[in-house]
Design an enzyme around this catalytic site. Structure first.
Site, PDB file in Angstrom:
ATOM      1  N   GLU A  85      47.935  73.599  50.874  1.00  0.00           N
ATOM      2  CA  GLU A  85      48.856  72.602  50.329  1.00  0.00           C
ATOM      3  C   GLU A  85      49.623  71.887  51.437  1.00  0.00           C
ATOM      4  O   GLU A  85      49.819  70.677  51.376  1.00  0.00           O
ATOM      5  CB  GLU A  85      49.835  73.290  49.361  1.00  0.00           C
TER       6      GLU A  85
ATOM      7  N   THR B 184      45.432  56.279  40.312  1.00  0.00           N
ATOM      8  CA  THR B 184      45.676  57.421  41.199  1.00  0.00           C
ATOM      9  C   THR B 184      45.200  58.741  40.600  1.00  0.00           C
ATOM     10  O   THR B 184      45.093  59.741  41.313  1.00  0.00           O
ATOM     11  CB  THR B 184      47.170  57.506  41.560  1.00  0.00           C
TER      12      THR B 184
END
Length: 541
Positions: free
Chosen positions: A401, A533
């Protein structure tokens, strides 16, 4: 230079090494006319057999079906499947986010039975009722974008998918997608009723209360305009695009640039709802900023006539990113990876990145192709290589992440790892079924037709399949530094359907790309589609 502090020396050395190797194109504004892309970025020579490509596309379709079956058995009609506890969860308003996020991918995979289930459910949603807090940003990109995209696909190149079904009512169900899109937008539009016209980011639907002193971030403001504009264009009702574009104006022309625009085109993060002024000077291409920059060039793809200003702001942001945020890890020997840093307190650059921000390579490639500018293409491919490194050098085969490359902040137990690989795990080491690295692989393959990027995508899929697959679906995992991915965290995100599996499938779906109207960006051709997106393909104006 050696009189500088160690951190400054490392940064300067990294920049020098980068500019020595990149000067030939970074300073050029018109390399496209000089030579083709392969002259600057040679083809790898990797070529996959057609049978292998089909095998991989079928494997990805199987992963979708496996995920969908698990969701329908244990998660439906809630937002997402919790595959370890075999139940559903509501993190996205409780309207069945996985259904709406998943329908476009099911259409592209030509799964009529699944699409029929999804259409029937969507037709019955009551968007005037919600017991959960609503995120305008997430609801727009997942629900509104998902329904509009499915409508565009099923009334366009995939119009025969439902006509081939047994029930002729399916034709009517397709058209309810537009009706439901209007119903959702009408339920949400009160959120724009603020002093500035910038929408409130979170609210309860039943109360319809607006707090004029709240804030929103630039992604929450700037990632509405594609979906709301497309809805206006489909319905002929200008109110939806008017609302979104009014809010966007505060980002196109910053009221207080001394705070809100630390670099030309690169903005701070938070904006006040009361007056539209920026409240800070930190940001970058990561969370809360990412898709604002993404949509600037995508709105130009959608309609170059109306949204030329958006493109001009993207060019400003892109050029500032290349000039001020470019960084090469200061390792011995020097790394050749290119990363993009984040900024805080104005012009202070932090050498850290995120999985979320790894869409940037693909976005630069889209901009380079649309503007016929080679410097953006080359830079985009370099950024794809950098994010690829976080996958290739991770024991799980999946990037974390968060990651960093600041030689002064390397954890003591990762110094050897950093010197060898050019990056280190940056605190959050989990994988949340995110798509951004694979998204950039998709754009790199479309632009170069180099099967190297297909191979990288396949390696990513195999790693995800090995670590995240469960008996009833896929889930996030806790530790990408471990070969097994660590603990399974019990959440199958709806964007797993919308983004990861869609980009993977499109990379390998040669037959669909060849025989269907081309989806996404096609170099050298007039564009017909642009992804929002959430990877929902929207038909351009």
């Amino acid at each position: 230079m050696y009189g500088l502090p160690r951190r400054s020396r490392a940064l300067v050395m990294g920049l020098i090494l980068f500019f020595i190797g990149a000067t030939m194109y970074l300073k050029s504004e018109n390399l496209a006319a000089a030579a083709p892309l392969q002259a600057y970025y040679p083809h790898s020579g990797i070529r996959l057999e057609r049978s292998e490509v089909k095998f991989r596309a079928d494997a990805i379709k199987e992963a979708y079906q496996h995920s969908w079956d698990g969701y329908m058995e244990f998660g439906f009609p809630k937002d997402e499947l919790l595959p370890m506890s075999k139940r559903g969860g509501n993190s996205m308003s409780g309207w069945g986010a996985s259904v709406i996020d998943g329908i476009g991918t099911a259409v592209l995979m030509e799964l009529p039975e699944v699409v029929e289930e999804q259409l029937k459910f969507i037709a019955e949603i009551d968007y005037t009722k919600c017991e959960h807090q609503i995120s305008l940003f997430e609801t727009t990109i997942r629900y509104l974008g998902g329904m509009i995209s499915a409508y565009d696909l099923l009334t366009g190149p995939y119009s025969d998918l439902m006509e081939a079904g047994k029930d002729q009512k399916n034709h009517h169900l397709v058209h309810t997608l537009l009706r439901q899109s209007v119903a959702l937008a009408d339920a949400l539009k009160f959120s724009f009723n603020t002093t500035s016209g910038i929408p409130m980011p979170f609210f309860m639907l039943d109360s319809k209360r607006i707090k004029s002193d709240d804030i929103n971030n630039i992604a929450g403001i700037g990632t509405l305009v594609l979906e709301w504009t497309r809805l206006s264009d489909l319905t002929g009702d200008p109110q939806y695009t008017t609302l979104a574009q009014r809010a966007q104006e505060y980002l196109l022309k910053v009221e207080n640039p001394e705070i809100g625009e630390p670099f030309p085109g690169l903005l701070g993060t938070n904006v006040g709802l009361r007056d539209g002024k920026f409240l800070d000077s930190y940001g970058g291409w990561g969370a809360m900023g990412d898709s604002y920059y993404e949509y600037l060039i995508k709105m130009y793809v959608y309609d170059p006539r109306r949204f030329r200003r958006y493109m001009q702001r993207w060019v400003q942001a892109a050029d500032s990113t290349m000039t001020y945020l470019t960084s090469v890890p200061a390792t011995t020997p020097p790394s050749n990876f290119v990363f993009v840093g984040e900024y805080s307190h104005g012009r202070s650059i932090a050498l850290r990145g995120s999985h979320l921000a790894c869409f940037i390579g693909g976005n630069f490639l889209l901009g380079g192709q649309m503007l016929d500018n080679m410097k953006y293409n080359i830079y985009g491919l370099q950024l794809v290589d950098g994010c690829r490194a976080t996958y290739a050098n991770s024991r799980s085969g999946i990037g974390p992440e968060r990651f960093g490359w600041d030689p002064n902040l390397v954890p003591s137990n990762q110094k050897e790892f950093f010197e060898k690989n050019g990056w280190y795990y940056g605190g959050e080491i989990d994988y949340r079924l995110r798509p951004e690295v694979i998204e950039s692989y998709y754009h790199a393959w479309v632009v170069t037709k180099d099967d190297k990027y297909r191979q990288w995508a396949w390696e990513a899929f195999l790693a995800i399949n090995r670590t995240c697959r469960t008996e009833h679906g896929f889930t996030s995992v806790s530790d990408t530094s471990r070969e097994d991915g660590g603990r399974k965290d019990d959440k199958q995100e709806s964007f797993w359907f919308a983004e990861v599996l869609k980009y993977l499938f499109l990379i390998f779906n040669e037959e669909g790309i060849q025989f269907k109207e081309k989806i996404g960006f096609v170099p050298g051709e007039r564009q017909k589609w642009v992804f929002n997106t959430e990877a929902h393909p929207i038909r351009i104006y």
